[in-house]
Every structure is written in C-alpha cells, then in structure tokens.
Motif scaffolding. Structure first.
Motif, mmCIF file in Angstrom:
data_model
loop_
_atom_site.group_PDB
_atom_site.id
_atom_site.type_symbol
_atom_site.label_atom_id
_atom_site.label_comp_id
_atom_site.label_asym_id
_atom_site.label_seq_id
_atom_site.Cartn_x
_atom_site.Cartn_y
_atom_site.Cartn_z
ATOM 1 N N PRO A 50 0.852 -1.196 0.000
ATOM 2 C CA PRO A 50 0.000 0.000 0.000
ATOM 3 C C PRO A 50 0.887 1.245 0.000
ATOM 4 O O PRO A 50 1.969 1.239 0.605
ATOM 5 C CB PRO A 50 -0.782 -0.122 1.306
ATOM 6 C CG PRO A 50 -0.805 -1.582 1.608
ATOM 7 C CD PRO A 50 0.520 -2.114 1.105
ATOM 8 N N GLU A 51 0.414 2.288 -0.649
ATOM 9 C CA GLU A 51 1.249 3.470 -0.856
ATOM 10 C C GLU A 51 1.856 3.989 0.445
ATOM 11 O O GLU A 51 1.158 4.249 1.417
ATOM 12 C CB GLU A 51 0.405 4.574 -1.500
ATOM 13 C CG GLU A 51 1.258 5.571 -2.262
ATOM 14 C CD GLU A 51 0.454 6.790 -2.653
ATOM 15 O OE1 GLU A 51 -0.756 6.631 -2.920
ATOM 16 O OE2 GLU A 51 1.038 7.892 -2.670
ATOM 17 N N GLY A 52 3.168 4.127 0.431
ATOM 18 C CA GLY A 52 3.868 4.709 1.571
ATOM 19 C C GLY A 52 4.253 3.726 2.657
ATOM 20 O O GLY A 52 5.045 4.047 3.537
ATOM 21 N N ARG A 53 3.709 2.512 2.616
ATOM 22 C CA ARG A 53 4.011 1.531 3.650
ATOM 23 C C ARG A 53 5.392 0.916 3.416
ATOM 24 O O ARG A 53 5.814 0.716 2.280
ATOM 25 C CB ARG A 53 2.955 0.421 3.657
ATOM 26 C CG ARG A 53 1.595 0.870 4.153
ATOM 27 C CD ARG A 53 1.583 1.078 5.647
ATOM 28 N NE ARG A 53 0.267 1.532 6.101
ATOM 29 C CZ ARG A 53 -0.748 0.726 6.406
ATOM 30 N NH1 ARG A 53 -0.607 -0.582 6.280
ATOM 31 N NH2 ARG A 53 -1.897 1.223 6.823
ATOM 32 N N ARG A 54 6.052 0.561 4.493
ATOM 33 C CA ARG A 54 7.448 0.139 4.399
ATOM 34 C C ARG A 54 7.634 -1.365 4.518
ATOM 35 O O ARG A 54 8.694 -1.875 4.216
ATOM 36 C CB ARG A 54 8.251 0.885 5.449
ATOM 37 C CG ARG A 54 7.791 2.365 5.516
ATOM 38 C CD ARG A 54 8.831 3.263 5.970
ATOM 39 N NE ARG A 54 9.827 3.415 4.921
ATOM 40 C CZ ARG A 54 10.785 4.329 4.935
ATOM 41 N NH1 ARG A 54 10.876 5.158 5.940
ATOM 42 N NH2 ARG A 54 11.657 4.393 3.972
ATOM 43 N N TYR A 55 6.632 -2.039 4.998
ATOM 44 C CA TYR A 55 6.690 -3.512 5.060
ATOM 45 C C TYR A 55 5.269 -4.042 5.171
ATOM 46 O O TYR A 55 4.360 -3.328 5.590
ATOM 47 C CB TYR A 55 7.551 -3.997 6.235
ATOM 48 C CG TYR A 55 7.038 -3.571 7.599
ATOM 49 C CD1 TYR A 55 6.208 -4.410 8.344
ATOM 50 C CD2 TYR A 55 7.364 -2.333 8.143
ATOM 51 C CE1 TYR A 55 5.726 -4.025 9.581
ATOM 52 C CE2 TYR A 55 6.880 -1.930 9.376
ATOM 53 C CZ TYR A 55 6.063 -2.775 10.093
ATOM 54 O OH TYR A 55 5.582 -2.381 11.322
ATOM 55 N N LEU A 316 -8.137 0.545 13.123
ATOM 56 C CA LEU A 316 -7.541 -0.799 13.123
ATOM 57 C C LEU A 316 -8.288 -1.707 12.146
ATOM 58 O O LEU A 316 -7.682 -2.296 11.250
ATOM 59 C CB LEU A 316 -7.581 -1.376 14.546
ATOM 60 C CG LEU A 316 -6.929 -2.707 14.845
ATOM 61 C CD1 LEU A 316 -7.813 -3.896 14.550
ATOM 62 C CD2 LEU A 316 -5.581 -2.887 14.130
ATOM 63 N N VAL A 317 -9.596 -1.807 12.302
ATOM 64 C CA VAL A 317 -10.342 -2.785 11.493
ATOM 65 C C VAL A 317 -10.462 -2.360 10.034
ATOM 66 O O VAL A 317 -10.826 -3.183 9.190
ATOM 67 C CB VAL A 317 -11.741 -3.098 12.076
ATOM 68 C CG1 VAL A 317 -11.599 -3.737 13.448
ATOM 69 C CG2 VAL A 317 -12.634 -1.873 12.113
ATOM 70 N N THR A 318 -10.179 -1.095 9.728
ATOM 71 C CA THR A 318 -10.163 -0.669 8.325
ATOM 72 C C THR A 318 -8.732 -0.556 7.805
ATOM 73 O O THR A 318 -8.499 0.034 6.741
ATOM 74 C CB THR A 318 -10.894 0.681 8.148
ATOM 75 O OG1 THR A 318 -10.255 1.662 8.972
ATOM 76 C CG2 THR A 318 -12.356 0.559 8.560
ATOM 77 N N GLY A 319 -7.776 -1.103 8.520
ATOM 78 C CA GLY A 319 -6.403 -1.142 8.019
ATOM 79 C C GLY A 319 -5.740 0.223 7.942
ATOM 80 O O GLY A 319 -4.787 0.400 7.188
ATOM 81 N N SER A 320 -6.251 1.178 8.707
ATOM 82 C CA SER A 320 -5.688 2.539 8.730
ATOM 83 C C SER A 320 -5.438 3.081 7.323
ATOM 84 O O SER A 320 -4.310 3.450 6.971
ATOM 85 C CB SER A 320 -4.401 2.566 9.563
ATOM 86 O OG SER A 320 -4.110 3.911 9.933
ATOM 87 N N GLY A 321 -6.492 3.120 6.546
ATOM 88 C CA GLY A 321 -6.408 3.673 5.194
ATOM 89 C C GLY A 321 -6.204 2.635 4.113
ATOM 90 O O GLY A 321 -6.376 2.918 2.928
ATOM 91 N N HIS A 322 -5.838 1.408 4.527
ATOM 92 C CA HIS A 322 -5.602 0.349 3.535
ATOM 93 C C HIS A 322 -6.317 -0.927 3.981
ATOM 94 O O HIS A 322 -5.698 -1.818 4.560
ATOM 95 C CB HIS A 322 -4.104 0.129 3.359
ATOM 96 C CG HIS A 322 -3.391 1.349 2.857
ATOM 97 N ND1 HIS A 322 -3.583 1.836 1.581
ATOM 98 C CD2 HIS A 322 -2.534 2.198 3.459
ATOM 99 C CE1 HIS A 322 -2.851 2.934 1.423
ATOM 100 N NE2 HIS A 322 -2.204 3.174 2.550
ATOM 101 N N PRO A 323 -7.616 -1.007 3.726
ATOM 102 C CA PRO A 323 -8.418 -2.113 4.272
ATOM 103 C C PRO A 323 -8.174 -3.465 3.618
ATOM 104 O O PRO A 323 -8.670 -4.477 4.087
ATOM 105 C CB PRO A 323 -9.857 -1.654 4.031
ATOM 106 C CG PRO A 323 -9.765 -0.676 2.913
ATOM 107 C CD PRO A 323 -8.431 -0.024 3.027
#
Lengths: 442, 442
Positions: A50-55, A316-323
């Motif tokens: 997901p955009e911007g995520r590092r792992y 949390l349950v929506t994946g913090s922007g990346h569900p």
C-alpha cells in the motif's frame, strides 16, 4: 452438514463456497479438455505495498490452513451448484470427492513481506489448486491488511498496551479475524468476546456512556459500577464534565481506582489535566486509557502524554487507510501432465499492462548484514545461493493435503515482533516511504 | 449448539458473542444496582456522512433481524463467560434466559439516510437493549458502507449491469454480506458462490488468466472453454496480445461469441479498439466486459466507451474509500422503572467534545416538494406535524421480540432505486459535496 439450524446471520455450509463462480467453470473446461490434472504451481504475492508503507505483515495463514482442510462439497452445496447449473454433472461428480491433496508452502505467519515475496505457494493438480484461489486470497488480503496496521500502531505505542475495539465498525465475523490479526501485529487484548472465545485473546471492557446516562447521576453510575466490578475497574469520565467526573470517580472508588477512560476531546491536553488531577487526589496509580478515533499517528502524538493504554477501533479494522492487501494468486508454473517427473514450465501473463508477473516456482530468502539486520528480500527461481541457504523464508505447511502443524497465536505474535525488530530502523518510521527492503530477483 | 464440528474458519456458536466485553459488565453492574430493567430507547444514527458523500444507504437491516432473533446464550457461551470471569453468576443466570422481547423500529432497508437520521430504534429494558449494540452496529456499519459505494457505482453505470467480484479482497464472510449490500445498491450479479447460495443473488464468471496459461496456446485455451461452456461464454483476451486474442476468440467461437473480457490496460482505448475489431470480424453482438480496479469514477469515465458490463472488486468491498459508516448506538431516553407508563427522560452525552447527540425518542420524515422530490430530512421528538404524518420513515420491524416480516432482496433493491430517484438530481453527482438534503430538527 446444513447449518441453517445454526441461525447464524450468514449460513455457509463449508468453506467450499467462498469461491468465485469462474473457478468452477475453469475446472469444468479443464476437465473436459484433459488439462485439469496438469501439475501446477500457484503463488500468492503482491506487486506493491500500500502506498507509503514500508513492510507488509503475513497474517491469516492459520485460518488458511483451516479453510483448505474444510474445503469440501457436501450434498447441499452440490445441490445448489446443480440447480443453478453452475457446472455440468461430470464436474459435480469430481467435486463431490474433492479434497486438497497437494502441498502448501508459505512464509511463517507473522513474518514481514515485500513486493514480490512469494508469501504462499500451492502445488498440486491445476484442478485442485485453482479452486482455492478465492478463499486463500480473502483470508490473506484481509488479515494481512489489519496486521500491517496493527504493527504500525504497536510500534508507535511502544510498551503501552493496545486494546482492539473495532468490532462495531466492521462485519461481525471480519471483526473476529481482525482481533486475531491485531494480536499478531502486537495488540494486547480485544473488546470482542467472539475473538476471546475463538482464539483465546484476552478480552477487556467496563462501561459506555449509556451506563452513565441510565443513572440519575454520574455519581450513581460510578457507585453502581464500582460496587459490582470493584475499585480496580475503569470509569468513563467524559459523559458530562471531565474534571468533575474525575473528582467523583476518586471519591467513589478511592485512590485505588484502577483507571479512567477518556473517549473525546483533545486527548493530549485532557490526559495531562486528568493525570495532574488524579495525582493531586492521591490516585497516583490510577491509569489513564484513551479511546477516540486513534490511529498510529495519534498514538505517536500521545507518546509524551501521561497515557497508560490505547483503545483502537475504526482505524484498526479498516487497516488505517488500507483495508485490503493487493495479494494475487497466480499460476506461475505447470507441467504438461500429472507426472511428477514432467518438467515445470514457467508461465506468466505478459500483456503490456503493468499487471505482469514473474513466472516460475520461486524460493525466497532474506539477506542480513553482520548485525543480523535485514538488507534485502531475495527471490529466485533457480538454485538457492549457498550463503542464503539457511535464510530461506518458505516453510512447508501442508504435505499431500495434510496440515503439518498449527501454531499458538503467541508464537506468531512473537515471530512478528522479532521479524520487525530485525528490519532496518527506518521500517518503523510512520512517514510515507518506499519498502524498507529492496526485492532482488536472481 | 457447538459448531466446532462445522469446521468453519471461524466458529461462533450464536450471534451473542458478537458483542463487546463492556456490554456484559454494564449489564452486571445494572443488574446489581437495580437499574437493568429501566425502560430504555436506543437509536442508531450517524453524526456525519463520509466526507463528500451526498447520501447514505441503509443496508443490513435483514441481517440485523436475523442477528437479534439468534442472540442467545447457550451452554458453550455461558461456559466461556464463566471460565473467563467476564461476569458474575447472577448475570450468567440472567443471560441464560436471554431473548430480546422489545420493539425495533427502523428505516426500511434500501432507504437513503442523512446525518442524524434515526435509522434504527431499539426499545425495551436497558439490559436487553444494551447487549445488542455491537452486533447491530457491525452489520449496519459494514453493509451500509458497501451499499453506499454500490449505489454510486450503479448510478454511474446507468443501464449497464455491474458484477460484484470483490470476494478475494475482503474477509470471506464479509464478502457474502458485501455481495448482498451491492445487490441492494443496484448491482446485477456476483462472482461469489456463497452469496448465491445464501441470498439467491445471480452468480456469474467464466475464466481467469490461469486458464489460458494452463494451456499450450491461447487458442487451445479458448477452444477448451468454448467446447465446454458454449459459444455464449466470455473469453478473457488480455493474457498476451489483445488484438491477436480477439481474432483468435472469434475464429474459435464464431461471430456469436458471447463476450470478451478486458482486465488491464487503458480500458477506454482498448474497449474502442476491441469493439471496432469485433465489428469488423462480424461479431457485432459480442459484448465487452471490463474489469480492473474500477470505481465509480472509472465507471463514469467509460460511459461513452463501447462497454457492456463492468466487474467491480476491490473498490466495492472496501466502500470506495469509506469501508465503514460511522453509525453509533446511543441511549437517547429512559424511564425510572420498567413501568410502561413511566415517563421517558431524554438523555445525551454533553461533554464539550463534538461527540454530543440529540436526546429523546425520535420520529423522522422526508419532506417532498410538489413533484415528489425530497427537500429535507425532518427529525423530531415531539408530535409529528400533520403535513408529515404520511411521510414518516420509521417502520416497526420487531414487536415484543417477534420479527414482523422479512423482505425479498429484490424489494429492497427496488426501494433503494426509488428512494435515490426521488432525491434531488445532484445526489448522484460523483463530485464531493454536502449531504443533498439538510436535516432539520423540530
């Protein structure tokens, strides 16, 4: 077995129907065409984080094993498929005896992953493997998305415990899986009783605003709660006026009051004021729990505030922007027959669209430096280089259709903590960035 | 009943555990304090729509009715609660006889809603109502979020059918509920067999890239598919070269080929090229189905393209940027006793935090102009004004614990289409804006 008598909001008799219609029509055509038993290798991977995520965080593997084991077509399911003419009689006959008999390899649950990491590999006949696509992806895409958000939050929270309380913000059974994934990602407990029942995750909770409003006064509500639940309980102090509520809370429960919860307002400011007030009242050991649309950034911004625990729901349950994760399940190699000695041919979509993938049955290893810090995710199709032989990531999970072992969730949770700790330090920066490890293909 | 023998990936014996821990501790404290049987009114509403959205869609009501009916504490559940010391013996005893015996009113499923709309109202004792909070919110928050996205997509698609194909992008059971909500919002069919089984939604699908890659050539794959599934099937034409695949497809299936599917690339451009090519090959009635990370904006941008149907996955099941609604379940009024004649006192949180709400048991009505177009959402606590008496939105769904009626999903789907059509035209603009109706409190 028909589950209609269970009365669950959703009745599905086995995991076999968590499947896209086209898996079955492909099966029918392959059976008719004589290609159904070609030895095949499918891999699960993602083209990007997901955009911007590092792992990324692999989660749901344990649920995948359950789903594969319970992927059976019983009389009800076959009757439905016949009645709806989804597939022909020959295919129904084949499905009636279905039981996955191949092998599954995968990253151990809790491990981190990067673009191109072959997080799961399914091997067997085309027919038996293709059917598992949808349910495997449903589980991994959902659970990994939640675990990734949880991991960022637990990293931001440091030693302070995180409580998962998002059940009301997502599908009632997705919520149970989300609690599980949150625990893998480092959460300490959940509000969701079903998650406690199913996975043994510690459950917590005391009261909501409705409890205060039910009573003739806030004092009455606090008295009733303390009398029933004891002085170690957590009192919710923001129904009316926070300062007054804190005073009342300590008067009612005494300075041994367990905790107060703040669910609204400027949490940084309010936490400082409440801490000062509690200390002045002698309640120096009373803890402060905050809950109110928290995400990893809000948690980080409260690092210097006198907060003892965080409750996290929606984000949390929506994946913090990346569900969802963007994992796909692709045929990467296949033979010309069922013969185990027939050579595997690498295959891949190759239209000019960006949705291309790398063919071939892959291994993966994580190269580390002399301090044990990860340097690169190495993915290859040929022989494994000597220096990476003991750094391989894929382990055998299912052999000849038999699940080899199941892991306690605490083992998975610890594995994730270790895997994250072995990444370069910048992995846990919350700011947007590139994947913290490059993926190298060899 | 223990469902462990079902082998579902998630075993939960009834809907009673889709509940936050604190509902039960509140119950315990209220039972001990003598306030548990106070007559209470809880309402579900949202303080705002997701940013930029112009209307919400009520979905999940039918599932809520199932959940309320099946909210029972059996021996397994009680054993779990006892073992984990969630609540005391008196509370366990009370729970063992639990059966909701109150009333539920709500907006009919498929109706639109706005900030402050009381979309569901639950009335009974505090004890019996407070327990339902989590499961009701889980269902409505999830299903309404999906239905709202579906509604925007179906509005953008006009007369062209939409296929829901997002199962692999969300939790396996959330996917089934998502298919249902998508159908309510105007989708025509789903790829998810479990949704077909459970809700009778038409299922569709033919083949994936894996099927082409399984074969020695694309031509072999097309031949096998057409031979088994007939010339009316849909052939996937973007595994290698689209133009070549379209030529091969028509050669293999003849000009009566049902459809081709394009799953990558610049869909606008590719659709035009494929249409032209199909027409030149005499396949003038062969349809074009497009699938590839579509959302309502992409669908709208293809309005002028020769596209016959859209398949939508990720963006549908993740609510197109808004995977959850922000509905809350709040105590809005309560009496001092169980006496049905005791007056109800309006109650509301009133800390200075923005999370305030309007107390009192509410009615709602939609004011329309002389053309029948909606003008305002009117919400009140006093008597209903004469001119709005036959415009009221809340209907009785459950009486004395008994579900009054269940609706076929097609009725719900039609209701949504009508409700949307009666909104001002700007409701269906995709651009960000304010709620298309103001909410007036009287």
């Amino acid at each position: 077995m028909n589950t209609a008598d269970l009365g669950l909001p959703v009745d599905v008799p086995s995991t076999a129907l968590f499947t896209d219609h086209y898996e079955l029509t492909m099966l029918q055509a392959a059976l008719a065409g004589g290609t159904a038993d070609r030895r095949s290798v499918f891999e699960v991977f993602t083209r990007r984080l997901p955009e911007g995520r590092r792992y990324g965080v692999v989660a749901g593997t344990g649920r995948v094993l359950d789903a594969v084991e319970n992927f059976r077509f019983d009389a009800d399911v076959l009757g439905f498929l016949r009645e709806q003419r989804v597939v022909d009689d020959r295919t129904l006959e084949w499905l009636s005896g279905y039981r996955f008999s191949g092998d599954v390899w995968g990253y151990p649950e809790g491990e981190v992953y990067f673009p191109g990491s072959p997080v799961l590999r399914v091997e067997g006949s085309f027919a038996e493997c293709v059917l598992l696509e949808t349910v495997i992806l449903s589980i991994l895409n959902h659970d990994s998305a939640i675990a990734a958000a949880a991991s960022r939050m637990s990293s931001a929270a440091g030693d302070r415990p995180l409580i998962e309380m998002g059940a009301r913000r997502t599908h009632e059974l997705a919520a149970v899986a989300a609690s599980r994934a949150a625990y893998v990602g480092g959460f300490a407990s959940t509000s969701d009783l079903a998650a406690g029942f199913r996975y043994g995750i510690p459950t917590v909770g005391t009261s909501a605003h409705a409890f205060t409003l039910l009573h003739d006064s806030e004092r009455d509500a606090f008295r009733a709660q303390v009398k029933s639940l004891g002085g170690g309980t957590t009192l919710l102090v923001d129904t009316y006026d926070v300062a007054e509520a804190v005073r009342t809370a300590v008067e009612v429960a005494g300075p041994e009051l367990g905790a107060v919860r703040i669910d609204s307002g400027d949490l940084l400011l309010v936490a400082h004021r409440v801490r000062q007030q509690l200390d002045e009242l002698g309640a120096t050991r009373t803890k402060i729990v905050v809950t109110s649309d928290l995400d990893e950034y809000a948690i980080a911004s409260l690092a210097a505030a006198p907060v003892d625990a965080y409750g996290v729901g929606t984000q949390l349950v929506t994946g913090s922007g990346h569900p969802t994760s963007s994992m796909v399940y692709k045929l990467v190699a296949r033979a010309d027959s069922a013969d185990p000695k027939a050579p595997l041919t690498p295959v891949a979509k190759r239209s000019s669209s960006g949705k291309t993938s790398v063919g071939g049955r892959k291994w993966a290893a994580r190269r580390v430096d002399e301090h044990g810090t990860a340097q690169a995710e190495v993915v290859g199709t040929g022989p494994v280089p000597q220096e990476l032989a003991d750094r391989q990531l894929l382990v055998k999970l299912v052999e000849d259709g038999r699940v080899l072992s199941r892991e306690p969730l605490d083992v998975v949770r610890d594995r994730h903590a270790t895997a994250r700790a072995n990444l370069p330090l910048s992995a846990t920066q919350l700011s947007r960035g590139e994947p913290v490890l490059p993926t190298e293909y060899v």
